[in-house]
Design an enzyme around this catalytic site. Structure first.
Site, PDB file in Angstrom:
ATOM      1  N   THR A 198       0.835  -1.212   0.000  1.00  8.79           N
ATOM      2  CA  THR A 198       0.000   0.000   0.000  1.00  8.79           C
ATOM      3  C   THR A 198       0.869   1.261   0.000  1.00  8.79           C
ATOM      4  O   THR A 198       1.991   1.253   0.525  1.00  8.79           O
ATOM      5  CB  THR A 198      -0.904   0.008   1.256  1.00  8.79           C
ATOM      6  OG1 THR A 198      -1.438   1.314   1.457  1.00  8.79           O
ATOM      7  CG2 THR A 198      -0.123  -0.355   2.521  1.00  8.79           C
ATOM      8  N   ASP A 199       0.312   2.330  -0.545  1.00  7.06           N
ATOM      9  CA  ASP A 199       1.031   3.616  -0.511  1.00  7.06           C
ATOM     10  C   ASP A 199       1.140   4.155   0.917  1.00  7.06           C
ATOM     11  O   ASP A 199       1.928   5.063   1.182  1.00  7.06           O
ATOM     12  CB  ASP A 199       0.346   4.656  -1.416  1.00  7.06           C
ATOM     13  CG  ASP A 199      -1.090   4.987  -1.008  1.00  7.06           C
ATOM     14  OD1 ASP A 199      -1.630   4.337  -0.081  1.00  7.06           O
ATOM     15  OD2 ASP A 199      -1.674   5.887  -1.640  1.00  7.06           O
ATOM     16  N   GLU A 200       0.364   3.559   1.852  1.00  6.92           N
ATOM     17  CA  GLU A 200       0.401   4.055   3.229  1.00  6.92           C
ATOM     18  C   GLU A 200       1.753   3.817   3.893  1.00  6.92           C
ATOM     19  O   GLU A 200       2.050   4.432   4.918  1.00  6.92           O
ATOM     20  CB  GLU A 200      -0.750   3.455   4.054  1.00  6.92           C
ATOM     21  CG  GLU A 200      -2.101   3.808   3.446  1.00  6.92           C
ATOM     22  CD  GLU A 200      -3.311   3.515   4.308  1.00  6.92           C
ATOM     23  OE1 GLU A 200      -3.190   3.526   5.534  1.00  6.92           O
ATOM     24  OE2 GLU A 200      -4.387   3.295   3.728  1.00  6.92           O
ATOM     25  N   TYR A 204      -1.497  -0.243  11.195  1.00  9.37           N
ATOM     26  CA  TYR A 204      -1.723  -0.922   9.909  1.00  9.37           C
ATOM     27  C   TYR A 204      -0.560  -0.668   8.950  1.00  9.37           C
ATOM     28  O   TYR A 204       0.055  -1.607   8.430  1.00  9.37           O
ATOM     29  CB  TYR A 204      -3.044  -0.447   9.276  1.00  9.37           C
ATOM     30  CG  TYR A 204      -3.154  -0.780   7.799  1.00  9.37           C
ATOM     31  CD1 TYR A 204      -3.262  -2.100   7.380  1.00  9.37           C
ATOM     32  CD2 TYR A 204      -3.121   0.223   6.823  1.00  9.37           C
ATOM     33  CE1 TYR A 204      -3.338  -2.419   6.020  1.00  9.37           C
ATOM     34  CE2 TYR A 204      -3.201  -0.084   5.471  1.00  9.37           C
ATOM     35  CZ  TYR A 204      -3.310  -1.404   5.077  1.00  9.37           C
ATOM     36  OH  TYR A 204      -3.364  -1.712   3.729  1.00  9.37           O
ATOM     37  N   LYS A 231       2.297  -3.220   7.326  1.00 13.65           N
ATOM     38  CA  LYS A 231       2.488  -3.439   5.884  1.00 13.65           C
ATOM     39  C   LYS A 231       3.935  -3.116   5.489  1.00 13.65           C
ATOM     40  O   LYS A 231       4.531  -3.793   4.652  1.00 13.65           O
ATOM     41  CB  LYS A 231       1.510  -2.575   5.069  1.00 13.65           C
ATOM     42  CG  LYS A 231       0.055  -2.962   5.198  1.00 13.65           C
ATOM     43  CD  LYS A 231      -0.268  -4.350   4.671  1.00 13.65           C
ATOM     44  CE  LYS A 231      -0.168  -4.459   3.148  1.00 13.65           C
ATOM     45  NZ  LYS A 231      -0.566  -5.812   2.683  1.00 13.65           N
TER      46      LYS A 231
HETATM   47  P1  NAD Z   1      -9.968  -7.029   2.916  1.00 14.22           P
HETATM   48  O1  NAD Z   1      -9.909  -6.735   4.371  1.00 14.22           O
HETATM   49  O2  NAD Z   1     -11.224  -6.755   2.153  1.00 14.22           O
HETATM   50  O3  NAD Z   1      -9.630  -8.583   2.679  1.00 14.22           O
HETATM   51  C1  NAD Z   1      -8.614  -9.245   3.377  1.00 14.22           C
HETATM   52  C2  NAD Z   1      -8.812 -10.749   3.167  1.00 14.22           C
HETATM   53  O4  NAD Z   1      -7.718 -11.426   3.833  1.00 14.22           O
HETATM   54  C3  NAD Z   1     -10.102 -11.303   3.787  1.00 14.22           C
HETATM   55  O5  NAD Z   1     -10.724 -12.202   2.879  1.00 14.22           O
HETATM   56  C4  NAD Z   1      -9.636 -12.032   5.037  1.00 14.22           C
HETATM   57  O6  NAD Z   1     -10.464 -13.149   5.383  1.00 14.22           O
HETATM   58  C5  NAD Z   1      -8.250 -12.492   4.600  1.00 14.22           C
HETATM   59  N1  NAD Z   1      -7.354 -12.726   5.743  1.00 14.22           N
HETATM   60  C6  NAD Z   1      -7.136 -11.910   6.805  1.00 14.22           C
HETATM   61  N2  NAD Z   1      -6.254 -12.463   7.656  1.00 14.22           N
HETATM   62  C7  NAD Z   1      -5.883 -13.646   7.093  1.00 14.22           C
HETATM   63  C8  NAD Z   1      -4.983 -14.674   7.469  1.00 14.22           C
HETATM   64  N3  NAD Z   1      -4.283 -14.608   8.623  1.00 14.22           N
HETATM   65  N4  NAD Z   1      -4.823 -15.743   6.651  1.00 14.22           N
HETATM   66  C9  NAD Z   1      -5.525 -15.829   5.494  1.00 14.22           C
HETATM   67  N5  NAD Z   1      -6.413 -14.894   5.092  1.00 14.22           N
HETATM   68  C10 NAD Z   1      -6.583 -13.823   5.887  1.00 14.22           C
HETATM   69  O7  NAD Z   1      -8.727  -6.272   2.290  1.00 14.22           O
HETATM   70  P2  NAD Z   1      -8.546  -5.604   0.831  1.00 14.22           P
HETATM   71  O8  NAD Z   1      -9.026  -4.211   0.882  1.00 14.22           O
HETATM   72  O9  NAD Z   1      -9.063  -6.520  -0.197  1.00 14.22           O
HETATM   73  O10 NAD Z   1      -6.950  -5.539   0.753  1.00 14.22           O
HETATM   74  C11 NAD Z   1      -6.212  -6.611   0.196  1.00 14.22           C
HETATM   75  C12 NAD Z   1      -4.735  -6.273   0.228  1.00 14.22           C
HETATM   76  O11 NAD Z   1      -4.492  -5.092  -0.509  1.00 14.22           O
HETATM   77  C13 NAD Z   1      -4.204  -6.010   1.645  1.00 14.22           C
HETATM   78  O12 NAD Z   1      -2.920  -6.579   1.744  1.00 14.22           O
HETATM   79  C14 NAD Z   1      -4.132  -4.496   1.722  1.00 14.22           C
HETATM   80  O13 NAD Z   1      -3.122  -4.087   2.612  1.00 14.22           O
HETATM   81  C15 NAD Z   1      -3.821  -4.143   0.289  1.00 14.22           C
HETATM   82  N6  NAD Z   1      -4.266  -2.816  -0.174  1.00 14.22           N
HETATM   83  C16 NAD Z   1      -5.561  -2.431  -0.010  1.00 14.22           C
HETATM   84  C17 NAD Z   1      -5.978  -1.200  -0.506  1.00 14.22           C
HETATM   85  C18 NAD Z   1      -7.424  -0.750  -0.396  1.00 14.22           C
HETATM   86  O14 NAD Z   1      -7.736   0.378  -0.765  1.00 14.22           O
HETATM   87  N7  NAD Z   1      -8.353  -1.586   0.080  1.00 14.22           N
HETATM   88  C19 NAD Z   1      -5.067  -0.363  -1.151  1.00 14.22           C
HETATM   89  C20 NAD Z   1      -3.734  -0.781  -1.292  1.00 14.22           C
HETATM   90  C21 NAD Z   1      -3.362  -2.021  -0.814  1.00 14.22           C
HETATM   91  P1  TYD Z   2     -10.585   4.357   4.696  1.00 13.82           P
HETATM   92  O1  TYD Z   2     -11.601   3.896   3.687  1.00 13.82           O
HETATM   93  O2  TYD Z   2     -10.647   3.779   6.077  1.00 13.82           O
HETATM   94  O3  TYD Z   2      -9.152   4.137   4.018  1.00 13.82           O
HETATM   95  P2  TYD Z   2      -7.676   4.637   4.521  1.00 13.82           P
HETATM   96  O4  TYD Z   2      -7.776   5.166   5.893  1.00 13.82           O
HETATM   97  O5  TYD Z   2      -6.878   3.370   4.466  1.00 13.82           O
HETATM   98  O6  TYD Z   2      -7.247   5.657   3.522  1.00 13.82           O
HETATM   99  O7  TYD Z   2     -10.705   5.933   4.847  1.00 13.82           O
HETATM  100  C1  TYD Z   2     -10.530   6.790   3.737  1.00 13.82           C
HETATM  101  C2  TYD Z   2     -10.596   8.209   4.248  1.00 13.82           C
HETATM  102  O8  TYD Z   2     -11.914   8.475   4.742  1.00 13.82           O
HETATM  103  C3  TYD Z   2      -9.670   8.477   5.407  1.00 13.82           C
HETATM  104  O9  TYD Z   2      -9.126   9.803   5.275  1.00 13.82           O
HETATM  105  C4  TYD Z   2     -10.548   8.409   6.637  1.00 13.82           C
HETATM  106  C5  TYD Z   2     -11.894   8.884   6.108  1.00 13.82           C
HETATM  107  N1  TYD Z   2     -13.096   8.286   6.767  1.00 13.82           N
HETATM  108  C6  TYD Z   2     -14.094   9.113   7.269  1.00 13.82           C
HETATM  109  O10 TYD Z   2     -14.037  10.358   7.181  1.00 13.82           O
HETATM  110  N2  TYD Z   2     -15.202   8.537   7.840  1.00 13.82           N
HETATM  111  C7  TYD Z   2     -15.320   7.183   7.976  1.00 13.82           C
HETATM  112  O11 TYD Z   2     -16.339   6.695   8.562  1.00 13.82           O
HETATM  113  C8  TYD Z   2     -14.280   6.340   7.440  1.00 13.82           C
HETATM  114  C9  TYD Z   2     -14.370   4.851   7.537  1.00 13.82           C
HETATM  115  C10 TYD Z   2     -13.189   6.945   6.830  1.00 13.82           C
END
Ligand code: NAD
Ligand code: TYD
Length: 339
Positions: A125-127, A153, A157
């Site tokens: 992630t970019d975070e 978090y 990562k």
């Molecule tokens: P999500 O929370 O929707 O899904 C995570 C999945 O991992 C779930 O199906 C969960 O059951 C599974 N999981 C959790 N712990 C586990 C374990 N110990 N063993 C096996 N499976 C397990 O997450 P997401 O949003 O789909 O993110 C997926 C990946 O992409 C993550 O690594 C996250 O850091 C990365 N990512 C997410 C975003 C975003 O915007 N959502 C952006 C950049 C990177």
């Molecule tokens: P989020 O979807 O949790 O992603 P991330 O924190 O990983 O970027 O949140 C996106 C942005 O929205 C973040 O700046 C926090 C804000 N946010 C709210 O303002 N209200 C909410 O209820 C949530 C879940 C997020």
């Protein structure tokens, strides 16, 4: 080829599985997922009907289960999506983040060493870069931006990324990493900003915007992230990190207002609540490397992506309403009750 997709019952992993089954029907996909609160087998219903697909319920931090799967499947590629992914939960309970995101990644890396693979791809992630100030829009995250995390978090990562790069250098494992900006689209768990706001606005409930709503995220439609991972794991250079993003920066308030417009709901639903501790101000990706080396470009504009996403939540109400019926109500009360 056989590809193990960990975390494939979650948001991005499931979209990636559907992308693979369609784009590379010749490849076998094995999903390994522990089915935590964020994993949902209903999401994989269509995939389950596919001959080339197998689902295994297992934890990536369970060494015995991981080794057994490698022995059964002899995978060519591992793509690791499995993670605890929600910043707010990491503020309340960091420990499980370290266990899954760092220790789980290390267990997978050990299995790759033991059995041999063609590529291990880490979905990051970019975070990991921390945040950028709001008043310098000319600044972007490049792959050389120092790791500088803010939340448990993002720290977990970043720890995983460093383990992956260490295994590449020390044990010559063929790895790659993508660091993507915020995704949105179908099957997004309704604790994250966009699906939370859609589901609450549809029920005419208040929309909790943290702080002033001026924090900026760089939004990418999930299918564009899937195409980037697919390219990097097949054609990206070994040992390299690639940033993924589409220059779609929006303040949180702009995102919420766009959703309200799409749903024809009033702005009075917006409620400003106490800010998230340590809240990152701005994320913004420079995707020049993946574009120049691999020709990747995002296909979906933000306005179109949001429209498609809102439509998906309207068309698939039972998917998210079932989630809202479970433990979710307790979660919402715990996170937002005293804000
Ligand atoms: P999500 O929370 O929707 O899904 C995570 C999945 O991992 C779930 O199906 C969960 O059951 C599974 N999981 C959790 N712990 C586990 C374990 N110990 N063993 C096996 N499976 C397990 O997450 P997401 O949003 O789909 O993110 C997926 C990946 O992409 C993550 O690594 C996250 O850091 C990365 N990512 C997410 C975003 C975003 O915007 N959502 C952006 C950049 C990177
Ligand atoms: P989020 O979807 O949790 O992603 P991330 O924190 O990983 O970027 O949140 C996106 C942005 O929205 C973040 O700046 C926090 C804000 N946010 C709210 O303002 N209200 C909410 O209820 C949530 C879940 C997020």
């Amino acid at each position: 080829m056989t590809i193990i997709v960990t975390g494939g019952a979650g948001f991005i992993g499931s979209n990636f599985i559907y992308y693979q089954l369609q784009k590379h029907p010749e490849d076998r996909i094995v999903c390994m997922d522990a089915l935590t609160y964020a994993g949902n087998l209903k999401t994989l219903k269509e995939a389950m009907t596919h001959d080339q697909f197998r689902f295994v319920k297992a934890d990536i931090a369970d060494r015995g289960a991981v080794n057994q799967l490698f022995e059964e499947e002899h995978p060519d590629i591992i793509v690791n999506f499995a993670a605890e992914s929600h910043v707010d939960r990491s503020v309340v309970n960091p420990e499980v983040f370290l266990r899954t995101n760092i220790m789980g990644t290390q267990v997978l890396m050990d299995a790759c060493r033991k059995y041999g693979i063609k590529r291990y791809h880490q979905v990051s992630t970019d975070e990991v870069y921390g945040d950028l100030p709001l008043d310098q829009p000319e600044l972007f995250f490049t792959e050389d931006t120092p790791i500088h995390t803010s939340s448990p978090y993002s720290a977990s990562k970043a720890g995983a990324d460093l383990i992956v790069l260490a295994y590449a250098r020390t044990f010559k494992l063929p790895v790659s990493i993508t660091r993507c900006s915020n995704n949105y689209g179908p099957y997004h768990f309704p604790e994250k900003l966009i699906p939370l706001m859609i589901s609450r606005a549809l029920a005419d409930e208040s929309l909790p915007v943290y702080g002033t709503g001026e924090n900026i995220r760089d939004w990418l439609y999930v299918e564009d992230h899937c195409s980037a991972i697919d390219l990097v794991m097949r054609k990206g250079r070994e040992g390299e990190v690639y940033n993924v993003g589409g220059h779609n920066e929006r303040t949180n308030l702009e995102v919420v207002r766009t959703i309200l417009r799409e749903l024809d709901k009033p702005e009075r639903l917006i409620h400003y609540v106490t800010d998230r501790p340590g809240h990152d101000r701005r994320y913004a990706i420079d995707p020049a490397k993946i574009h120049n080396e691999l020709g990747w470009l995002p296909q979906t504009r933000f306005d179109d992506g949001i429209r498609m996403t809102v439509q998906w939540y309207l068309d698939n109400q039972s998917w998210w309403q079932d989630i809202l019926k479970g433990d979710y109500q307790n979660y919402y009360q715990q996170m937002y009750g005293n804000r």
